[in-house]
Design a protein around this motif. Sequence first.
Motif, PDB file in Angstrom:
ATOM      1  N   SER A 208      -7.408  -4.512   5.205  1.00 39.98           N
ATOM      2  CA  SER A 208      -7.634  -4.700   3.653  1.00 39.98           C
ATOM      3  C   SER A 208      -8.381  -3.266   3.219  1.00 39.98           C
ATOM      4  O   SER A 208      -7.898  -2.829   2.195  1.00 39.98           O
ATOM      5  CB  SER A 208      -8.322  -5.802   3.425  1.00 39.98           C
ATOM      6  OG  SER A 208      -9.617  -5.969   4.417  1.00 39.98           O
ATOM      7  N   TYR A 211      -5.913  -0.463   2.718  1.00 42.57           N
ATOM      8  CA  TYR A 211      -5.087  -0.764   1.646  1.00 42.57           C
ATOM      9  C   TYR A 211      -5.859  -0.200   0.320  1.00 42.57           C
ATOM     10  O   TYR A 211      -5.133   0.544  -0.486  1.00 42.57           O
ATOM     11  CB  TYR A 211      -4.585  -2.048   1.493  1.00 42.57           C
ATOM     12  CG  TYR A 211      -3.607  -2.455   2.679  1.00 42.57           C
ATOM     13  CD1 TYR A 211      -2.861  -1.785   3.242  1.00 42.57           C
ATOM     14  CD2 TYR A 211      -3.346  -3.894   2.744  1.00 42.57           C
ATOM     15  CE1 TYR A 211      -2.090  -2.149   4.237  1.00 42.57           C
ATOM     16  CE2 TYR A 211      -2.386  -4.335   3.645  1.00 42.57           C
ATOM     17  CZ  TYR A 211      -1.742  -3.418   4.319  1.00 42.57           C
ATOM     18  OH  TYR A 211      -0.841  -3.913   5.489  1.00 42.57           O
ATOM     19  N   ALA A 212      -7.039  -0.602   0.438  1.00 39.40           N
ATOM     20  CA  ALA A 212      -7.813  -0.160  -0.693  1.00 39.40           C
ATOM     21  C   ALA A 212      -8.241   1.362  -0.793  1.00 39.40           C
ATOM     22  O   ALA A 212      -8.185   1.871  -1.798  1.00 39.40           O
ATOM     23  CB  ALA A 212      -9.255  -0.929  -0.583  1.00 39.40           C
ATOM     24  N   TRP A 215      -4.940   2.694  -2.442  1.00 35.99           N
ATOM     25  CA  TRP A 215      -5.090   2.374  -3.757  1.00 35.99           C
ATOM     26  C   TRP A 215      -5.877   3.333  -4.553  1.00 35.99           C
ATOM     27  O   TRP A 215      -5.670   3.728  -5.463  1.00 35.99           O
ATOM     28  CB  TRP A 215      -5.546   0.993  -3.999  1.00 35.99           C
ATOM     29  CG  TRP A 215      -5.284   0.341  -5.208  1.00 35.99           C
ATOM     30  CD1 TRP A 215      -4.447   0.659  -6.203  1.00 35.99           C
ATOM     31  CD2 TRP A 215      -6.012  -0.726  -5.812  1.00 35.99           C
ATOM     32  NE1 TRP A 215      -4.648  -0.161  -7.277  1.00 35.99           N
ATOM     33  CE2 TRP A 215      -5.577  -1.119  -6.987  1.00 35.99           C
ATOM     34  CE3 TRP A 215      -7.267  -1.515  -5.137  1.00 35.99           C
ATOM     35  CZ2 TRP A 215      -6.211  -2.090  -7.893  1.00 35.99           C
ATOM     36  CZ3 TRP A 215      -7.708  -2.647  -6.131  1.00 35.99           C
ATOM     37  CH2 TRP A 215      -7.303  -2.828  -7.369  1.00 35.99           C
ATOM     38  N   PHE A 272     -13.585  -0.159  -8.621  1.00 38.08           N
ATOM     39  CA  PHE A 272     -12.805  -0.729  -7.485  1.00 38.08           C
ATOM     40  C   PHE A 272     -14.081  -1.578  -6.685  1.00 38.08           C
ATOM     41  O   PHE A 272     -15.069  -1.053  -6.281  1.00 38.08           O
ATOM     42  CB  PHE A 272     -12.141   0.255  -6.538  1.00 38.08           C
ATOM     43  CG  PHE A 272     -11.076   1.015  -7.014  1.00 38.08           C
ATOM     44  CD1 PHE A 272      -9.965   0.350  -7.063  1.00 38.08           C
ATOM     45  CD2 PHE A 272     -11.324   2.123  -7.783  1.00 38.08           C
ATOM     46  CE1 PHE A 272      -8.790   1.250  -7.452  1.00 38.08           C
ATOM     47  CE2 PHE A 272     -10.418   2.814  -8.232  1.00 38.08           C
ATOM     48  CZ  PHE A 272      -9.333   2.605  -8.130  1.00 38.08           C
ATOM     49  N   LEU A 274     -15.104  -3.230  -3.656  1.00 38.89           N
ATOM     50  CA  LEU A 274     -14.555  -2.833  -2.377  1.00 38.89           C
ATOM     51  C   LEU A 274     -15.192  -3.683  -1.085  1.00 38.89           C
ATOM     52  O   LEU A 274     -15.042  -3.498  -0.061  1.00 38.89           O
ATOM     53  CB  LEU A 274     -14.919  -1.244  -1.538  1.00 38.89           C
ATOM     54  CG  LEU A 274     -14.463  -0.288  -2.642  1.00 38.89           C
ATOM     55  CD1 LEU A 274     -14.891   1.303  -2.144  1.00 38.89           C
ATOM     56  CD2 LEU A 274     -12.838  -0.301  -2.702  1.00 38.89           C
ATOM     57  N   ILE A 279     -11.032  -7.386  -2.194  1.00 37.23           N
ATOM     58  CA  ILE A 279      -9.859  -6.686  -1.859  1.00 37.23           C
ATOM     59  C   ILE A 279      -8.740  -7.864  -1.647  1.00 37.23           C
ATOM     60  O   ILE A 279      -7.679  -7.576  -2.250  1.00 37.23           O
ATOM     61  CB  ILE A 279      -9.970  -5.730  -0.960  1.00 37.23           C
ATOM     62  CG1 ILE A 279     -10.985  -4.662  -1.021  1.00 37.23           C
ATOM     63  CG2 ILE A 279      -8.548  -5.055  -0.411  1.00 37.23           C
ATOM     64  CD1 ILE A 279     -11.265  -3.673   0.030  1.00 37.23           C
ATOM     65  N   GLU A 282      -7.833  -9.298  -5.033  1.00 37.55           N
ATOM     66  CA  GLU A 282      -7.505  -8.170  -5.987  1.00 37.55           C
ATOM     67  C   GLU A 282      -6.079  -8.037  -5.789  1.00 37.55           C
ATOM     68  O   GLU A 282      -5.020  -7.768  -6.451  1.00 37.55           O
ATOM     69  CB  GLU A 282      -8.206  -6.934  -6.094  1.00 37.55           C
ATOM     70  CG  GLU A 282      -7.783  -6.200  -7.305  1.00 37.55           C
ATOM     71  CD  GLU A 282      -7.995  -6.406  -8.665  1.00 37.55           C
ATOM     72  OE1 GLU A 282      -7.619  -5.850  -9.577  1.00 37.55           O
ATOM     73  OE2 GLU A 282      -8.916  -7.336  -8.780  1.00 37.55           O
ATOM     74  N   LEU A 283      -5.859  -7.731  -4.216  1.00 36.13           N
ATOM     75  CA  LEU A 283      -4.460  -7.301  -3.933  1.00 36.13           C
ATOM     76  C   LEU A 283      -3.367  -8.330  -3.486  1.00 36.13           C
ATOM     77  O   LEU A 283      -2.547  -8.349  -2.996  1.00 36.13           O
ATOM     78  CB  LEU A 283      -4.440  -6.207  -2.815  1.00 36.13           C
ATOM     79  CG  LEU A 283      -5.158  -4.844  -3.140  1.00 36.13           C
ATOM     80  CD1 LEU A 283      -5.368  -4.029  -2.017  1.00 36.13           C
ATOM     81  CD2 LEU A 283      -4.523  -4.167  -4.294  1.00 36.13           C
ATOM     82  N   TRP A 308      -1.356  -2.557  -3.433  1.00 35.45           N
ATOM     83  CA  TRP A 308      -1.998  -1.465  -3.186  1.00 35.45           C
ATOM     84  C   TRP A 308      -1.250  -0.007  -3.763  1.00 35.45           C
ATOM     85  O   TRP A 308      -1.854   1.044  -3.562  1.00 35.45           O
ATOM     86  CB  TRP A 308      -2.450  -1.151  -1.686  1.00 35.45           C
ATOM     87  CG  TRP A 308      -1.342  -1.401  -0.885  1.00 35.45           C
ATOM     88  CD1 TRP A 308      -0.880  -0.310  -0.315  1.00 35.45           C
ATOM     89  CD2 TRP A 308      -0.808  -2.581  -0.241  1.00 35.45           C
ATOM     90  NE1 TRP A 308       0.234  -0.928   0.727  1.00 35.45           N
ATOM     91  CE2 TRP A 308       0.133  -2.053   0.646  1.00 35.45           C
ATOM     92  CE3 TRP A 308      -1.048  -3.849  -0.146  1.00 35.45           C
ATOM     93  CZ2 TRP A 308       0.937  -3.055   1.527  1.00 35.45           C
ATOM     94  CZ3 TRP A 308      -0.493  -4.865   0.631  1.00 35.45           C
ATOM     95  CH2 TRP A 308       0.545  -4.356   1.351  1.00 35.45           C
TER      96      TRP A 308
END
Length: 314
Positions: A208, A211-212, A215, A272, A274, A279, A282-283, A308
């Motif tokens: 995760s 991915y963040a 992004w 963001f 985090l 995460i 959100e994703l 992402w």
Amino acid sequence: AVRDAGYDDPAKGLDYKTCNVIVALEEQSPDIAQSVDATKVEDIGAGDSCIVFGYACEETSELMPLSHVLATKLSARLAEVRKDGTLDWIRPDGKTQITLEYGNNESGVPVPKRVHSIVISAQHSEEVSNDKISADLMEHVVKPVVPEKYLDEKTLYHMNPSGRFVIGGPHSDAGLTGRKPTVDTYGGWASHGGGALSGKDATKADRSGSYAARWIAKSLVANGYCSRCQVQISYAIGLSHPMSVHVDTFGTCTNKNGMAERDLVRMVETKFDLRPGCIVKELDLRRPIMRKTAAYGHFGREEEEFKWEKVKEI
């Protein structure tokens, strides 16, 4: 999954019709569970300590390094010519590697100039000759993928350089590690914390958090704050907030909105959330979307599920 990968005959090293599949599930360690379980998803602690990185650049429309994009497309093309019957001698196992020469533009940003070398290893049937393998790979794999402007008389081509690749797949070489992290991320252009993205649920920040980080990096480049960017985030097991966030623009910060490179971290932390649970939320990482990441990388793809990769306006 085995069938879709192309292993449908014992001669290829594995047959989905006859292979044994063993499922053995164990509970997560209660020591780990008590540190990551939470009533609210936002409060979930990181499933492990790790450092993750995200990267983006202006080389391609995907905001990914061209060398990595081309290597990935070569791999996808290998599968395509096998599945559509263009090359009847190709078997499922294969690897690609491409080396580009770069120069710097007037702003010091690396710009691809030419392809130095291409390496393709393709598993093949017993009867095909090496000459035919080389000719077919050039005509049906390399030429449709690599833009001609990057190829010249000095470009080196190594097609099945080992000389023979009949035995492949898990019959030839099988390990228990995660997938190769550099293949799954940025082809060596970015740092890597060492943890594989595969085989992990989204509470593991290796996944995760990575991915963040992508992004964020993609959003910074796409919104014009820099031409090239690497984002680093570190997590500690059981804690929801990251230990550190770092942004490196490699000297390409544009000072948009009066923001110098040192200001970008503060903006990232404002725009963001985090925390791993945030995460995930959100994703939307609890959807059954991870199968697509088993091949052709996790980044630089426009699948609708890969949130992402959707640029955030910042």
